[in-house]
Design an enzyme around this catalytic site. Structure first.
Site, PDB file in Angstrom:
ATOM      1  N   TYR A   1       2.353   4.783   1.248  1.00  0.00           N
ATOM      2  CA  TYR A   1       2.331   5.498   2.522  1.00  0.00           C
ATOM      3  C   TYR A   1       1.116   6.428   2.543  1.00  0.00           C
ATOM      4  O   TYR A   1       0.770   7.031   1.532  1.00  0.00           O
ATOM      5  CB  TYR A   1       3.592   6.325   2.697  1.00  0.00           C
ATOM      6  CG  TYR A   1       4.867   5.528   2.833  1.00  0.00           C
ATOM      7  CD1 TYR A   1       5.028   4.601   3.859  1.00  0.00           C
ATOM      8  CD2 TYR A   1       5.927   5.726   1.956  1.00  0.00           C
ATOM      9  CE1 TYR A   1       6.215   3.883   3.997  1.00  0.00           C
ATOM     10  CE2 TYR A   1       7.126   5.018   2.093  1.00  0.00           C
ATOM     11  CZ  TYR A   1       7.255   4.096   3.114  1.00  0.00           C
ATOM     12  OH  TYR A   1       8.427   3.395   3.249  1.00  0.00           O
TER      13      TYR A   1
ATOM     14  N   PHE B   1       8.152   1.829  -0.646  1.00  0.00           N
ATOM     15  CA  PHE B   1       9.149   2.079   0.399  1.00  0.00           C
ATOM     16  C   PHE B   1       9.811   3.454   0.301  1.00  0.00           C
ATOM     17  O   PHE B   1      10.472   3.887   1.240  1.00  0.00           O
ATOM     18  CB  PHE B   1      10.236   0.991   0.435  1.00  0.00           C
ATOM     19  CG  PHE B   1       9.730  -0.359   0.830  1.00  0.00           C
ATOM     20  CD1 PHE B   1       9.355  -0.620   2.140  1.00  0.00           C
ATOM     21  CD2 PHE B   1       9.595  -1.367  -0.108  1.00  0.00           C
ATOM     22  CE1 PHE B   1       8.875  -1.867   2.517  1.00  0.00           C
ATOM     23  CE2 PHE B   1       9.108  -2.623   0.256  1.00  0.00           C
ATOM     24  CZ  PHE B   1       8.743  -2.869   1.560  1.00  0.00           C
TER      25      PHE B   1
ATOM     26  N   HIS C   1       9.054  -9.263   6.251  1.00  0.00           N
ATOM     27  CA  HIS C   1       8.925  -7.851   5.915  1.00  0.00           C
ATOM     28  C   HIS C   1       9.878  -7.021   6.773  1.00  0.00           C
ATOM     29  O   HIS C   1      10.124  -7.360   7.935  1.00  0.00           O
ATOM     30  CB  HIS C   1       7.474  -7.404   6.136  1.00  0.00           C
ATOM     31  CG  HIS C   1       7.139  -6.100   5.510  1.00  0.00           C
ATOM     32  ND1 HIS C   1       7.409  -4.888   6.124  1.00  0.00           N
ATOM     33  CD2 HIS C   1       6.566  -5.798   4.326  1.00  0.00           C
ATOM     34  CE1 HIS C   1       7.012  -3.907   5.340  1.00  0.00           C
ATOM     35  NE2 HIS C   1       6.490  -4.423   4.241  1.00  0.00           N
TER      36      HIS C   1
ATOM     37  N   ASP D   1       0.857  -1.178   0.000  1.00  0.00           N
ATOM     38  CA  ASP D   1       0.000   0.000   0.000  1.00  0.00           C
ATOM     39  C   ASP D   1       0.899   1.235   0.000  1.00  0.00           C
ATOM     40  O   ASP D   1       1.942   1.227   0.648  1.00  0.00           O
ATOM     41  CB  ASP D   1      -0.809  -0.040   1.302  1.00  0.00           C
ATOM     42  CG  ASP D   1      -2.206   0.509   1.170  1.00  0.00           C
ATOM     43  OD1 ASP D   1      -2.770   0.401   0.081  1.00  0.00           O
ATOM     44  OD2 ASP D   1      -2.722   1.030   2.170  1.00  0.00           O
TER      45      ASP D   1
END
Length: 224
Positions: free
Chosen positions: A66, A77, A186, A64
């Site tokens: 930010y 990221f 993760h 998703d």
């Protein structure tokens, strides 16, 4: 939603004509018109704009965008310069330091990676402000699956960095024997200590590329 004009268009352009995409487009258009949505509309397809299909060497798969102000700009990221580095990226930088000796930079702007062939793809490309996962299940997953399939179809060595179970759920789609799949937990603070730290994915990716005569990625993000 700025159009795609590079070599991704022949690979995934058929998606734009499918019923699900028409519904997705209308949903996203309405969301942008009535509430705050990230990333800015012109940045939705930045991962594709910045990394043409023919140049993909590495695929990093996020979930998703930010969902806080000024963070998301279309690369998983990554955040804009001058924005605080998010916790998952802090851990990615720590692993890069441990793995390759990269210094930890003062920003989280990863466009340098995209320019070298690192496709930084979220499986969902938009999100409501401050509402994580708010655009899941609306059609983006079908669209990004088409992107992943297009990468899988490339007849050359490519590395997948799949961090966490959602990213690893795409493995059944990845059946190209020329490609390398690397898996780890993760990098979130909730899971990084369960095996993301020490995974050495960055050096493994570069070794694989070099073994196949492909220039490695310069993973060092410089200070701004």
């Amino acid at each position: 939603m700025s159009g795609i004009s590079n070599d991704w268009l022949p690979a995934i352009g058929g998606e734009f004509r499918k019923p699900y995409y028409k519904e997705l487009y209308e949903f996203v258009r309405q969301e942008y018109s009535r509430t705050q949505v990230f990333p800015p509309a012109e940045d939705i397809f930045n991962a594709l704009h910045l990394t043409p299909l023919s140049q993909v060497k590495v695929l990093i798969l996020g979930q998703d965008p930010y969902h806080n102000v000024n963070q998301a700009h279309g690369l998983c990221f990554s955040v804009r310069p001058q924005v605080e580095v998010p916790p998952s990226l802090v851990n990615i930088y720590q692993e890069l330091s441990d793995d390759l000796g990269c210094y930890i930079p003062n920003n989280g702007y990863l466009v340098k990676w995209a320019g070298q062939g690192v496709l930084m793809l979220n499986t969902v490309l938009t999100v409501r402000a401050h509402q994580a996962n708010s655009h899941q299940g609306r059609g983006w997953e079908q669209f990004t699956d088409a992107i992943i399939r297009a990468v899988n179809d490339q007849d050359r060595p490519i590395v997948y960095l799949l961090w966490g179970r959602p990213a690893q759920s795409k493995i059944p789609m990845l059946n190209n024997p020329k490609h390398l799949i690397l898996k780890a937990p993760h990098p979130s603070p909730l899971s990084a200590h369960r095996g993301f730290f020490g995974c050495r994915h960055f050096s493994q990716a570069n070794r694989f590329l070099e073994e196949h005569g492909i220039a490695p990625i310069d993973w060092q993000i410089e200070n701004v």
